[in-house]
Design an enzyme around this catalytic site. Structure first.
Site, PDB file in Angstrom:
ATOM      1  NE  ARG A 148     -13.797 -10.764  10.820  1.00 56.51           N
ATOM      2  CZ  ARG A 148     -14.293 -11.614   9.935  1.00 56.51           C
ATOM      3  NH1 ARG A 148     -13.533 -12.352   9.200  1.00 56.51           N
ATOM      4  NH2 ARG A 148     -15.577 -11.707   9.759  1.00 56.51           N
ATOM      5  CG  HIS A 187       4.516   5.690   9.706  1.00 63.13           C
ATOM      6  ND1 HIS A 187       4.436   6.854   8.986  1.00 63.13           N
ATOM      7  CD2 HIS A 187       4.559   6.072  10.998  1.00 63.13           C
ATOM      8  CE1 HIS A 187       4.419   7.893   9.815  1.00 63.13           C
ATOM      9  NE2 HIS A 187       4.485   7.441  11.043  1.00 63.13           N
ATOM     10  CD  GLU A 244       7.045   6.508   6.177  1.00 67.04           C
ATOM     11  OE1 GLU A 244       7.221   6.740   4.980  1.00 67.04           O
ATOM     12  OE2 GLU A 244       5.917   6.477   6.698  1.00 67.04           O
ATOM     13  CG  HIS A 303      -1.711   2.023  10.807  1.00 70.14           C
ATOM     14  ND1 HIS A 303      -1.265   3.315  10.802  1.00 70.14           N
ATOM     15  CD2 HIS A 303      -3.057   2.099  10.737  1.00 70.14           C
ATOM     16  CE1 HIS A 303      -2.288   4.142  10.720  1.00 70.14           C
ATOM     17  NE2 HIS A 303      -3.389   3.437  10.690  1.00 70.14           N
ATOM     18  CG  HIS A 339       0.909  11.625   2.907  1.00 70.69           C
ATOM     19  ND1 HIS A 339      -0.451  11.692   2.808  1.00 70.69           N
ATOM     20  CD2 HIS A 339       1.181  11.132   4.135  1.00 70.69           C
ATOM     21  CE1 HIS A 339      -0.976  11.266   3.944  1.00 70.69           C
ATOM     22  NE2 HIS A 339      -0.015  10.908   4.767  1.00 70.69           N
ATOM     23  CG  ASP A 340      -2.648  11.859   0.038  1.00 70.14           C
ATOM     24  OD1 ASP A 340      -3.417  10.919   0.278  1.00 70.14           O
ATOM     25  OD2 ASP A 340      -2.419  12.771   0.847  1.00 70.14           O
TER      26      ASP A 340
HETATM   27  N1  PXP Z   1       5.399   9.195   3.886  1.00 70.74           N
HETATM   28  C1  PXP Z   1       5.008   9.369   5.166  1.00 70.74           C
HETATM   29  C2  PXP Z   1       5.893  10.096   6.092  1.00 70.74           C
HETATM   30  C3  PXP Z   1       3.797   8.829   5.620  1.00 70.74           C
HETATM   31  O1  PXP Z   1       3.409   9.000   6.903  1.00 70.74           O
HETATM   32  C4  PXP Z   1       2.985   8.106   4.723  1.00 70.74           C
HETATM   33  C5  PXP Z   1       1.701   7.501   5.204  1.00 70.74           C
HETATM   34  O2  PXP Z   1       1.955   6.620   6.255  1.00 70.74           O
HETATM   35  C6  PXP Z   1       3.440   7.952   3.395  1.00 70.74           C
HETATM   36  C7  PXP Z   1       4.643   8.520   3.004  1.00 70.74           C
HETATM   37  C8  PXP Z   1       2.647   7.191   2.371  1.00 70.74           C
HETATM   38  O3  PXP Z   1       1.453   7.857   2.110  1.00 70.74           O
HETATM   39  P1  PXP Z   1       0.268   7.113   1.345  1.00 70.74           P
HETATM   40  O4  PXP Z   1      -0.207   6.009   2.235  1.00 70.74           O
HETATM   41  O5  PXP Z   1      -0.744   8.181   1.136  1.00 70.74           O
HETATM   42  O6  PXP Z   1       0.851   6.584   0.057  1.00 70.74           O
END
Ligand code: PXP
Length: 239
Positions: free
Chosen positions: A19, A44, A71, A51, A192-193
């Protein structure tokens, strides 16, 4: 010791960026995540800054009272400079391409051993703990130990994807990878996920898990439960 919960706040920045302006306020969100019980904040920054932005990272650094984890891909020079300027508690090195939707693979710690050794040394000389993103493969974890990294971050996408159909099978390679990390005296992070459904099983089966970083599912859950309740719900999964 339960694993620490580091909240990845990239998605809050994504919402803001959609936005223009400053709603929601990313800096305030970082302050509040810590107030509500997060053990750390993860960001990240990607080169296109779609982002979290590089400038967000610089603004957030001074308000961190927990642990700051940055990250990104160290092949991007301005990422390396950012991390060296900000000096977070931890840098997590991720081999992601520019414009990649999200991270989708770990390092090949065998082929990229020389590169990793050299860049890890740069961060360690600056007093920053280093973690490297790896797939759940015991051989790659063993090779990670030779790079000088302090920790590995296990890429949990395949665990999360297969959890519903067969959780024992989904976690098997992660347990082997974690056992190798423990043998090699590497610390273990994961991410991740991960979500409220699959986190408890993961955390209770991975020996020596020290930290999880969670963004997408956690921020999505805040729509229903609010930030404070959501962070507490995730913390419960780690207890
Ligand atoms: N670890 C790394 C290296 C990632 O790139 C991400 C996503 O930016 C995550 C962890 C977190 O993943 P999620 O957003 O699926 O919780």
């Amino acid at each position: 010791m339960p694993a620490k919960l580091s909240v990845n706040i990239n998605k809050i920045a994504t919402l803001r960026n959609s936005r223009g302006g400053n709603v929601p306020n990313v800096l305030q969100a970082a302050i509040d995540c810590q107030k509500f019980g997060a053990d750390g904040i993860t960001v990240h920054p990607r080169p296109d800054e779609r982002h979290i932005r590089y400038n967000d990272v610089r603004e957030i650094a001074p308000i961190i009272t927990t642990e700051f984890n940055i990250e990104g891909n160290p092949k991007v020079d301005k990422f390396v400079q950012l991390v060296l300027d900000v000096k977070p508690a931890q840098v997590t090195l991720v081999p992601d391409e520019d414009r990649q939707l999200t991270s989708d693979h770990g390092w090949n710690t065998i082929k990229e051993a020389d590169y990793l050794k050299q860049i890890i040394e740069v961060f360690k000389r600056a007093g920053i703990r280093v973690s490297i993103f790896v797939d759940p493969d015991a051989e790659l974890v063993a090779a990670a130990a030779d790079t000088g990294t302090d920790r590995i971050e296990l890429y949990t996408e395949s665990y999360a994807g297969n959890y519903i159909s067969n959780k024992e099978q989904a976690i098997a390679d992660y347990i082997k990878a974690a056992e190798m990390a423990n043998e090699k005296k590497l610390g273990i992070n994961a991410g991740h996920d991960l979500d409220r459904n699959n986190l408890r099983y993961f955390a209770s089966h991975i020996p020596g898990l020290q930290e999880v970083s969670i963004g997408h599912a956690l921020i999505a859950d805040t729509l229903y439960y609010g930030l404070e309740n959501t962070i507490q719900l995730y913390q419960q999964c780690l207890k």
